[in-house]
Write a protein that holds these residues in place. Structure first.
Motif, PDB file in Angstrom:
ATOM      1  N   TRP A 139       0.823  -1.221   0.000  1.00  0.00           N
ATOM      2  CA  TRP A 139       0.000   0.000   0.000  1.00  0.00           C
ATOM      3  C   TRP A 139       0.851   1.262   0.000  1.00  0.00           C
ATOM      4  O   TRP A 139       2.061   1.241   0.241  1.00  0.00           O
ATOM      5  CB  TRP A 139      -0.936  -0.002   1.198  1.00  0.00           C
ATOM      6  N   HIS A 140       0.189   2.401  -0.262  1.00  0.00           N
ATOM      7  CA  HIS A 140       0.871   3.688  -0.171  1.00  0.00           C
ATOM      8  C   HIS A 140      -0.119   4.720   0.360  1.00  0.00           C
ATOM      9  O   HIS A 140      -1.315   4.663   0.052  1.00  0.00           O
ATOM     10  CB  HIS A 140       1.397   4.125  -1.552  1.00  0.00           C
ATOM     11  N   PHE A 141       0.394   5.637   1.165  1.00  0.00           N
ATOM     12  CA  PHE A 141      -0.442   6.691   1.752  1.00  0.00           C
ATOM     13  C   PHE A 141       0.074   8.037   1.257  1.00  0.00           C
ATOM     14  O   PHE A 141       1.237   8.371   1.485  1.00  0.00           O
ATOM     15  CB  PHE A 141      -0.382   6.613   3.294  1.00  0.00           C
ATOM     16  N   THR A 142      -0.783   8.762   0.571  1.00  0.00           N
ATOM     17  CA  THR A 142      -0.395  10.076   0.031  1.00  0.00           C
ATOM     18  C   THR A 142      -1.256  11.120   0.736  1.00  0.00           C
ATOM     19  O   THR A 142      -2.469  11.174   0.514  1.00  0.00           O
ATOM     20  CB  THR A 142      -0.655  10.125  -1.493  1.00  0.00           C
ATOM     21  N   ALA A 143      -0.621  11.894   1.610  1.00  0.00           N
ATOM     22  CA  ALA A 143      -1.381  12.897   2.383  1.00  0.00           C
ATOM     23  C   ALA A 143      -1.232  14.256   1.724  1.00  0.00           C
ATOM     24  O   ALA A 143      -0.119  14.687   1.411  1.00  0.00           O
ATOM     25  CB  ALA A 143      -0.867  12.943   3.814  1.00  0.00           C
ATOM     26  N   ILE A 144      -2.360  14.938   1.521  1.00  0.00           N
ATOM     27  CA  ILE A 144      -2.346  16.253   0.874  1.00  0.00           C
ATOM     28  C   ILE A 144      -2.910  17.285   1.842  1.00  0.00           C
ATOM     29  O   ILE A 144      -4.016  17.124   2.355  1.00  0.00           O
ATOM     30  CB  ILE A 144      -3.192  16.232  -0.413  1.00  0.00           C
ATOM     31  N   GLN A 145      -2.124  18.332   2.080  1.00  0.00           N
ATOM     32  CA  GLN A 145      -2.560  19.403   2.989  1.00  0.00           C
ATOM     33  C   GLN A 145      -2.557  20.768   2.293  1.00  0.00           C
ATOM     34  O   GLN A 145      -2.609  21.791   2.957  1.00  0.00           O
ATOM     35  CB  GLN A 145      -1.663  19.439   4.236  1.00  0.00           C
ATOM     36  N   ASP A 146      -2.483  20.744   0.974  1.00  0.00           N
ATOM     37  CA  ASP A 146      -2.440  21.981   0.196  1.00  0.00           C
ATOM     38  C   ASP A 146      -3.837  22.222  -0.394  1.00  0.00           C
ATOM     39  O   ASP A 146      -4.312  21.428  -1.232  1.00  0.00           O
ATOM     40  CB  ASP A 146      -1.378  21.801  -0.904  1.00  0.00           C
ATOM     41  N   ALA A 147      -4.485  23.315   0.042  1.00  0.00           N
ATOM     42  CA  ALA A 147      -5.881  23.561  -0.355  1.00  0.00           C
ATOM     43  C   ALA A 147      -6.017  23.698  -1.876  1.00  0.00           C
ATOM     44  O   ALA A 147      -7.008  23.239  -2.456  1.00  0.00           O
ATOM     45  CB  ALA A 147      -6.399  24.816   0.343  1.00  0.00           C
TER      46      ALA A 147
END
Ligand SMILES: Cc1cc2nc3c(=O)[nH]c(=O)nc-3n(C[C@H](O)[C@H](O)[C@H](O)COP(=O)(O)O)c2cc1C
Length: 187
Positions: free
Chosen positions: A46-54
């Motif tokens: 698996w891979h987790f891609t976290a996005i915090q850029d609106a």
């Protein structure tokens, strides 16, 4: 009831968020909890891609809507054409959970990881919701191009996402009960 059971029972899907961002420290704890989930054969594909850029989240919503607009299903086409539709409810953080589709249990790995994300978030006072729209659209060319730019491996499918953030004060949660006949115990 112990704290773990209380946390499980208190979690609810949150669909309205404030602008307050999830801290780097809390996001690290949540992603670590995700990666501690059980997974088939312990392959950890698996891979987790976290996005915090609106701005990136807005762009992602736009390409998802673009994919829906091409759908044969009228309900999805309507979403694609809606000015206001936002699949991640304007949450400040979105975690994309993807996996190689080569194993038949790939989706199950991701579901285990997502539940760990939701429970870890809840334990930190952070709201969450499963966001499924990338499951249907991740192979649309425009969506895929953006996912690749964001770091989602090209040979992965998206099996679910987690919206994360602080719940707006003016939302109300439905009471929860277990549907009759759900549980059978044989002794
Ligand atoms: C596989 C799966 C897909 C889901 N997809 C969405 C979704 O795309 N958008 C959404 O708002 N909620 C989604 N949900 C959340 C469910 O609607 C929610 O868990 C259910 O209504 C029970 O409410 P609760 O989470 O508050 O207990 C999904 C949940 C699961 C398990």
């Amino acid at each position: 009831m112990n704290e773990v059971l209380q946390n499980i029972k208190a979690r609810r899907s949150v669909r309205a968020y404030t602008d307050r961002q999830v801290s780097a420290q809390d996001l690290d704890l949540i992603l670590e909890a995700a990666a501690y989930a059980p997974n088939g054969m312990h392959y950890e594909t698996w891979h987790f891609t976290a996005i915090q850029d609106a701005a990136i989240l807005t762009e992602l919503n736009k390409v998802i809507k673009g994919a829906f607009a091409k759908s044969d299903e009228p309900r999805l086409r309507e979403r694609g054409q809606s000015e206001t539709y936002c699949c991640y409810y304007h949450a400040p953080t979105l975690v994309i959970v993807s996996n190689e589709p080569t194993q038949w249990w790939a989706s199950m790995d991701c579901a285990c990881a997502l539940e760990n994300i939701f429970l870890a978030a809840r334990s930190l006072g952070i709201g969450s919701c499963w966001i499924n729209q990338l499951g249907q659209t991740c192979d649309d060319p425009e969506v895929r191009a953006l996912l690749t730019r964001l770091g989602v491996p090209q040979n992965h499918k998206v099996y679910g996402c987690a919206a994360l953030g602080y719940e707006s004060a003016n939302t109300s949660q439905k009471e929860k009960w277990i549907k009759e006949g759900t549980i059978t115990i044989v002794r």
